[in-house]
Design an enzyme around this catalytic site. Structure first.
Site, short mmCIF file in Angstrom:
data_model
loop_
_atom_site.label_atom_id
_atom_site.label_comp_id
_atom_site.label_asym_id
_atom_site.label_seq_id
_atom_site.Cartn_x
_atom_site.Cartn_y
_atom_site.Cartn_z
N ASN A 71 -5.17 12.48 1.00
CA ASN A 71 -4.24 11.60 1.73
C ASN A 71 -5.09 10.81 2.73
O ASN A 71 -6.32 10.97 2.81
CB ASN A 71 -3.15 12.43 2.43
CG ASN A 71 -2.03 11.55 2.97
OD1 ASN A 71 -1.51 10.68 2.26
ND2 ASN A 71 -1.65 11.73 4.22
N LYS A 72 -4.44 9.96 3.48
CA LYS A 72 -5.14 9.06 4.41
C LYS A 72 -6.16 9.79 5.27
O LYS A 72 -5.90 10.90 5.75
CB LYS A 72 -4.09 8.36 5.27
CG LYS A 72 -4.59 7.39 6.29
CD LYS A 72 -5.50 6.33 5.72
CE LYS A 72 -4.91 5.57 4.54
NZ LYS A 72 -5.93 4.78 3.78
N ASP A 132 -1.87 10.93 -1.78
CA ASP A 132 -2.33 9.91 -2.73
C ASP A 132 -2.72 10.50 -4.07
O ASP A 132 -2.64 9.85 -5.11
CB ASP A 132 -3.49 9.12 -2.14
CG ASP A 132 -2.98 8.22 -1.04
OD1 ASP A 132 -2.86 8.70 0.10
OD2 ASP A 132 -2.64 7.05 -1.33
N ARG A 186 0.87 -1.18 0.00
CA ARG A 186 0.00 0.00 0.00
C ARG A 186 0.91 1.23 0.00
O ARG A 186 2.13 1.10 0.08
CB ARG A 186 -1.02 -0.02 1.16
CG ARG A 186 -0.60 -0.65 2.43
CD ARG A 186 0.54 0.00 3.13
NE ARG A 186 0.33 1.42 3.33
CZ ARG A 186 1.26 2.29 3.59
NH1 ARG A 186 2.54 1.91 3.68
NH2 ARG A 186 1.00 3.57 3.78
N GLY A 187 0.29 2.42 -0.08
CA GLY A 187 1.08 3.64 -0.22
C GLY A 187 1.17 3.97 -1.70
O GLY A 187 1.52 3.10 -2.52
N ARG A 221 -7.47 -0.14 -6.71
CA ARG A 221 -7.72 0.92 -5.73
C ARG A 221 -7.89 2.24 -6.49
O ARG A 221 -7.09 2.54 -7.38
CB ARG A 221 -6.56 1.02 -4.72
CG ARG A 221 -6.41 -0.27 -3.89
CD ARG A 221 -5.53 -0.07 -2.69
NE ARG A 221 -6.14 0.82 -1.71
CZ ARG A 221 -5.49 1.34 -0.67
NH1 ARG A 221 -4.22 1.05 -0.49
NH2 ARG A 221 -6.11 2.13 0.18
N GLN A 263 -1.93 2.22 9.90
CA GLN A 263 -0.62 2.29 9.22
C GLN A 263 0.42 3.00 10.08
O GLN A 263 1.61 2.70 10.00
CB GLN A 263 -0.76 3.05 7.89
CG GLN A 263 -1.50 2.31 6.80
CD GLN A 263 -2.98 2.64 6.78
OE1 GLN A 263 -3.55 3.01 7.80
NE2 GLN A 263 -3.61 2.53 5.63
O1 MRU Z 1 -4.45 3.15 2.20
P1 MRU Z 1 -2.97 3.36 2.06
O2 MRU Z 1 -2.18 2.75 3.17
O3 MRU Z 1 -2.47 2.94 0.69
O4 MRU Z 1 -2.80 4.92 2.16
C1 MRU Z 1 -1.51 5.47 2.15
C2 MRU Z 1 -1.47 6.92 2.37
O5 MRU Z 1 -2.48 7.58 2.50
C3 MRU Z 1 -0.11 7.56 2.31
O6 MRU Z 1 -0.02 8.63 3.18
C4 MRU Z 1 0.12 8.05 0.87
O7 MRU Z 1 -0.08 7.00 -0.04
C5 MRU Z 1 1.47 8.61 0.68
S1 MRU Z 1 2.67 7.32 0.58
C6 MRU Z 1 4.18 7.95 0.24
#
Ligand code: MRU
Length: 327
Positions: free
Chosen positions: A231-232, A221, A48-49, A82, A180
């Site tokens: 972002n998250k 993201d 993920r990320g 995703r 996370q």
């Molecule tokens: O749902 P995830 O774990 O894929 O979400 C990740 C995030 O929101 C990160 O902050 C984002 O992808 C930046 S990663 C360098």
């Protein structure tokens, strides 16, 4: 400092992924030989990320070519995993531009995408290192080596600032509901010998109001053309708190996270995830059977962002103009 952590490895036509669902208690690597398995790994959040998802999808396309699968079907399957992180679509589009589309050429391109991502993260680190004042920096989710080809975006800035001599400690939000921050950021920073204190998401305001946090840096993201940043989930609340307390709020991301086709954040698709992520903890029900909402991301309006740190430079308001100059 362990700077060489990477969540994905490619060798001899096999993709290995560190299972991020099992961290921090188990470090388990899985091997992938088909694009369908890779699509499943992205969907299930083995990896993920945003940048790491992009790199993984590129290797998925390369695996599809080795299998002799139909190129368009491979790309469609990976794109359907995703919806929010634009790096996924960016990487697939880049793989589509490879000509001729031989397995070897696609493999070379995927390796190149990962190498460029690591280089971009290091450059983001250099661009942002001097922005962080000494003291405590708060981060949300995991935007570290685990979320990229390696090194990290937000955590890359922190790594670079520390390497440049800034005395920094990190406060990591646990990042409900997928945790996370608790599981990944705390693990990654501890492994890198960077001092880290874990807090729950609802503690950030308390610590800011007491002067215990000097800056915030998060990843992204998808960033719209005007700087609005997805972002998250929970990032927006942190940004509002930072503004209230006059604390700089930085977003660190490669240019592959910027979606110039979208004028503002209202156009960014927000992934809705399973209710069980909210109602269950470690497989155990913690809430009665009621309605649940679980958006995985939120959008921070550009006006809350002090600066956007990219590999090509630092953007400040007006973001529409400063982002356009990056390209
Ligand atoms: O749902 P995830 O774990 O894929 O979400 C990740 C995030 O929101 C990160 O902050 C984002 O992808 C930046 S990663 C360098």
């Amino acid at each position: 400092m362990n700077e060489h952590l990477s969540p994905l490895e490619w060798s001899n036509g096999v993709l290995r992924l560190l299972d991020q669902r099992r961290l921090p208690t188990e470090e388990i690597w899985h091997e992938y030989r088909s694009f369908a398995e890779v699509a499943g790994a992205i969907k299930d959040m083995v990896v993920r990320g945003a940048p790491a998802i992009g790199c993984t999808a590129a290797y998925g396309v390369a695996l599809g070519a080795r299998e002799g699968a139909l190129f368009d079907e491979v790309c469609a399957a990976l794109a359907a995993t995703r919806p929010t992180a634009v790096n996924l679509f960016w990487a697939i589009e880049r793989m589509k531009r490879v000509q001729p589309r031989t397995a070897e050429a696609l493999e070379r391109e995927a390796i190149q995408i990962q190498e460029e991502d690591i280089a971009a993260c290091r450059a983001i680190g250099r661009q942002g290192a001097s922005l962080l004042p000494p003291g405590v920096v708060l981060t949300h989710c995991n935007a570290g080596a685990l979320a990229t080809g390696g090194y990290g975006t937000a955590l890359g800035v922190i790594r670079s600032a520390i390497a440049a001599g800034t005395r920094l400690e990190v406060f990591a939000d646990e990042t409900r509901p997928f945790l996370q921050g608790a599981r990944l950021t705390a693990w990654e920073l501890q492994k890198s010998n960077i001092p880290v204190t874990l807090i729950t998401d609802n503690m950030a305001g308390h610590f800011m109001s007491r002067g215990a946090i000097q800056s915030v840096v998060v990843g992204a993201d998808r960033i719209a053309a005007n700087g609005d940043t997805a972002n998250k989930i929970g990032t927006f609340s942190v940004a509002v708190l930072a503004r209230e307390h006059h604390i700089p709020f930085y977003v660190a991301a490669p240019r592959s996270t910027i979606d110039r086709a979208l004028p503002d954040g209202s156009c960014i698709p927000i992934e809705e995830r399973a209710a069980e992520e909210v109602t269950h903890l470690d497989g155990r029900r913690i809430a009665p059977e009621v309605a649940v909402c679980n958006p995985a991301f939120d959008v921070t309006p550009a006006r809350f962002i002090t600066a956007l740190i990219t590999e090509a430079g630092v953007c400040r308001a007006p973001f529409g103009e400063s982002i356009a100059r990056l390209f």
